[in-house]
Design an enzyme around this catalytic site. Structure first.
Site, mmCIF file in Angstrom:
data_model
loop_
_atom_site.group_PDB
_atom_site.id
_atom_site.type_symbol
_atom_site.label_atom_id
_atom_site.label_comp_id
_atom_site.label_asym_id
_atom_site.label_seq_id
_atom_site.Cartn_x
_atom_site.Cartn_y
_atom_site.Cartn_z
ATOM 1 C CG ASP A 18 -7.876 -0.659 3.437
ATOM 2 O OD1 ASP A 18 -8.986 -0.211 3.813
ATOM 3 O OD2 ASP A 18 -7.503 -0.640 2.257
ATOM 4 N N GLY A 33 -7.986 1.321 -6.312
ATOM 5 C CA GLY A 33 -7.140 2.498 -6.317
ATOM 6 C C GLY A 33 -5.710 2.172 -6.704
#
Ligand SMILES: *[C@@H]1O[C@H](CO)[C@@H](O)[C@H](O)[C@H]1NC(C)=O
Ligand SMILES: *[C@@H]1O[C@H](CO)[C@@H](O)[C@H](O)[C@H]1NC(C)=O
Ligand SMILES: *[C@@H]1O[C@H](CO)[C@@H](O)[C@H](O)[C@H]1NC(C)=O
Length: 821
Positions: free
Chosen positions: A611, A497
């Protein structure tokens, strides 16, 4: 004088002696200032005086007292000192009258915060005293920091001057100025290159780069007669499987240690890191620590030793190296301490100036017939020595001067030629001018290139977001283009991303991973900044390290150390890579758990990664795991309370359900995600796999259901199913299940997870010592390993796991033996 009086006098003086003894060293010159404060602040048993009271100490044309309620992450012990600061808008100085000439320490405390319209991170200034520059164009960008300088004071006053850089201002949170015991600083010290000559230090100033206690234990300022902080050595160790941490304070000769407590406290001598040769008496390797230093300076390195390991049957002697230069061959502590058992000993050497930004210290077995290879180190101090210009700042480094001079010479020569050409050949050659001019600027670029590292540290043109030399290096865009073959698609090693990741090779052959963000969005830029900040604040063996960054031309590029073996995800499924063994998988889990445990506990305020997933755990050439990708990391949990509205972030499938529903972010959210990673490791499949039957799509549900039915063994990755011992599997399943508990409070801490994973590894290894292929026998000894963990005191005995099959009495017998050595 009557006898009574004499007696009284004797009594008084013996009381004074007692006071002296219990309080250790009392400096003759002793100033503790809490700057910008109107009250006194106590730190341990010391009182820092508000410098508002000391108007005659500070002379300043314009200043402001600033306050904050923020507290630094890295310090709780002295955090009160950081709640105020004095902002100095113009050149200002503190003056201290001197009672005792000689060596003094100046400790400067900095913590950047925002006060009214002053952002202390933007402050840029120099600090000097007695013609020595301590700091030049200095900025404080990371968390709080303390700088410590040692100066030989030769006049009756010490004037400490703060000079703002142009259009900026200076600040200081607290300062300490004290005279030092004479025995602390040597007059003259032996150099190792050339070997054997000596160098005088009397007109040099020193800056403490690092002060380390080996044996993986921090010694806080409260436990040191001179209020020094000794940090633990684990974060500096290179191959920690070669090292073993020891604590054996009882082995230190306490009389000797008492006499040397101003050199280093007893705990420093009573703990050590040694070559882990217990399991393999023929282990021939060095234990090495790596430190970041500024290139272009000489360093004074002080080694602290104390023999807390040897026994009558095995004498201790070993070699000591700095950057592969021999410092001592066959260092024989017994001999050096006149065979006083357990006497502390220290040794000083000076290293030569070099252009490397690393300094490696190693100890290893002696190379002359040593039947029992061994090597230890108890403590280490590295001090930067002021250069020929009287500076300690890298902006004034001698190397920088010479590289600049080279550029100057080239430019000068070329310009000289250029002028001569004009004069001699006149108008005709004007057309060549452009070409030559191009040539000149080209060589300048080349030269800059050669000193990329140095230049990038102080380039402050353009839109630098950080310019501190401590925060990693700012790389020119051209250097990165060159390293990645202008971002060649063939070098892409990952995409996400954020953007793409390329493999790159720098001019000095260092391999790097280059992460290039898509064009700057506000969001992307915030993550870019966070990542750089986090990576430069937190360095650890199990966290991927930052090599540099580039923010030229709106680029967002981060350079990391290159991880040869990519992500663990790739090794688990969806690629043709050879399958990892169960043991390798456990070690990878242990390594990444260590990295997360460090993030959660390595500073006063926990850092939450946010994350954690198998794609963010990377493996180096030895399959050592490192946690990567700190773009979403946050200081927590308090901070997030003010951000309740923050959008939920993280990766699908790994998100803590409690965080999803209540947006409450704690370390336990990382624990949940880590539990998911453990399941991927166990089952070798993705977290969500829509191609599977419905009850198997979601890995977490599937595993937890199988676990409930006692069928865990049936869903294990078929490639490793035959290797896993049932006890190891049971333990692993239990930990994973706990990590995945619905509510954060029921999940273990990363420390518990780590400890239990180590148990799972030991349970797997029990009985494998006689493994005929010998692969494991040299490293794995369940009993010894357990003992090591216990002796590092990271875990209390209360949390010892139930080690089926290991006799606890054997473990304790081993511990007792350790103690008696
Ligand atoms: C520091 O001192 C305290 C109190 O004397 C003691 O309990 C503690 O173990 C010491 N810590 C170290 C690391 O020496
Ligand atoms: C230890 O390091 C030194 C210096 O780099 C090297 O010369 C020596 O061979 C090493 N010893 C071992 C056992 O690897
Ligand atoms: C901030 O930088 C200083 C000096 O570079 C260093 O000593 C300190 O450990 C750093 N802070 C943290 C939290 O890493």
């Amino acid at each position: 004088m009557s006898t009574g009086n004499v007696e009284l006098l004797m009594r008084v003086s013996s009381i004074l002696c007692l006071i002296g003894a219990s309080y250790g060293f009392v400096p003759l010159d002793y100033y503790l200032l809490d700057c910008g404060s109107s009250t006194n602040s106590s730190v341990g048993d010391r009182v820092f005086v508000g410098d508002d009271f000391n108007s005659n100490t500070l002379s300043t044309p314009r200043n402001i007292s600033a306050k904050t309620t923020l507290r630094p992450i890295s310090s709780s012990y002295d955090s009160v000192l950081y709640q105020t600061a004095r902002i100095l808008d113009e050149t200002s100085s503190y003056t201290f009258p001197i009672k005792k000439r000689g060596r003094h320490w100046i400790r400067l405390y900095f913590f950047p915060f925002v006060y009214q319209n002053y952002n202390l991170r933007m402050a840029k200034f120099s600090v000097s005293a007695q013609n020595i520059t301590f700091l030049k164009d200095f900025q404080v960008l990371n968390d709080s920091q303390v700088r410590e300088y040692s100066l030989n004071v030769t006049s009756s006053n010490l004037v400490l001057t703060f000079t703002p850089s142009s259009k900026s201002f200076a600040f200081i949170n607290a300062l300490e100025f004290l005279s030092l015991p004479d025995e602390l600083t040597p007059e003259s010290v032996r150099t190792i290159d050339p070997q054997g000559s000596h160098q005088s230090l009397s007109n040099k100033a020193l800056e403490t780069v690092v002060r380390v206690n080996m044996g993986n234990e921090t010694v806080p300022p409260q436990n040191d007669t001179l209020w020094r902080l000794w940090v633990s050595d684990d974060r500096y160790l290179i191959h920690n499987n070669l090292a073993k941490f020891l604590t054996n304070t009882k082995a230190v000769n306490s009389t000797r240690a008492k006499a040397m407590e101003n050199i280093a406290p007893l705990t420093v001598y009573g703990t050590a890191t040694k070559l882990n040769s217990d399991d393999d008496p023929n282990l021939n390797a060095n234990v090495t620590w790596r430190f970041d230093v500024d290139p272009g300076f000489e360093y004074l390195v002080r080694f602290h030793f104390c023999d807390i390991v040897s026994s009558p049957i095995h004498a201790l002697f070993f070699n000591v190296y700095i950057n592969s230069m021999l410092v001592s061959r066959n260092l024989d502590l017994g001999h050096l301490t006149s065979n006083i058992i357990g006497a502390p000993y220290f040794m000083d050497v000076i290293t030569r100036k070099s252009d490397s930004s690393e300094l490696n210290v190693s100890v290893g077995p002696s190379d002359v017939g040593n039947p029992w290879p061994d090597a230890i180190l108890n403590g280490l101090e590295i001090l930067k020595i002021s250069n020929s210009k009287g500076s300690l700042d890298v902006l004034d480094s001698d190397l920088r001067k010479s590289s600049k001079m080279k550029v100057g010479v080239i430019v000068g020569l070329a310009l000289g030629m250029f002028t001569a050409v004009i004069l001699a050949m006149g108008l005709f050659l004007l057309c060549r001018r452009r070409r030559r001019y191009t040539h000149v600027s080209h060589s300048k670029v080349e030269e800059n290139f050669a000193t990329t590292e140095l230049e990038s540290k102080y380039s402050n043109n353009g839109t630098a977001i950080f310019s501190s030399s401590k925060i990693g290096y700012r790389f020119p865009f051209v250097a990165i283009q060159e390293a990645t073959d202008n971002f060649s698609e063939s070098l892409v090693i990952g995409a996400g991303g954020f953007g793409k990741v390329y493999k790159g090779i720098l001019r000095d052959e260092t391999k790097v991973a280059v992460k290039r963000g898509f064009s700057r969005s506000k969001q992307g830029f915030a993550e870019f900044r966070t990542e750089i900040e986090m990576l430069s604040l937190f360095r650890h063996r199990h966290l991927v390290s930052l090599i540099g960054y580039c923010d030229e031309q709106n680029e967002m590029i981060i350079l990391y150390e290159y991880m040869e073996n990519g992500t663990i995800k790739n090794h688990l499924y969806g690629s043709n890579l050879p399958s990892l063994s169960w043991r390798q998988r456990l070690e990878i889990c242990i390594g990444s758990a260590r990295g997360l445990h460090y993030l959660h506990t390595g500073s006063a305020k926990a850092i939450i990664h946010r994350d954690v997933k198998s794609a963010n755990i990377l493996l180096d050439e030895n399959l050592m795991a490192k946690v990567a990708d700190f773009g979403l990391s946050k200081c927590g949990p308090e901070i997030d309370k003010t951000h309740v509205s923050t959008a939920v972030k993280g990766s699908f499938g790994y998100l803590d359900p409690e965080y999803l529903t209540r947006q409450q972010l704690t370390e336990k959210s990382d624990v949940y995600s880590f539990g998911v990673v453990m399941l991927e490791v166990l089952c070798g499949r993705p977290v969500i796999d829509p191609s599977l039957p419905r009850e198997e799509v979601n890995l977490v549900e599937w595993v937890l259901n199988s676990q409930k039915r006692g069928q865990l063994v049936e869903i294990v990755d078929s490639r490793i199913a035959s290797q896993i011992k049932p006890e190891s599997l049971r333990k692993f399943g239990e930990i994973a299940e706990k990590c995945l508990a619905e509510h954060g409070v029921h999940r273990p801490t990363m420390g518990d997870v780590l400890w239990n994973l180590e148990c799972a590894l030991r349970l797997q290894e029990i009985g494998r010592r006689s493994d005929p292929n010998g692969e494991l026998s040299s490293q794995i000894n369940p009993v010894n390993n357990l003992e090591t963990s216990v002796s590092t005191a990271q875990f209390s005995m209360g949390s010892v796991c139930d080690l089926d099959g290991v006799s606890m009495s054997k473990v304790f017998a081993q511990m007792v033996r350790e103690d008696m050595r």
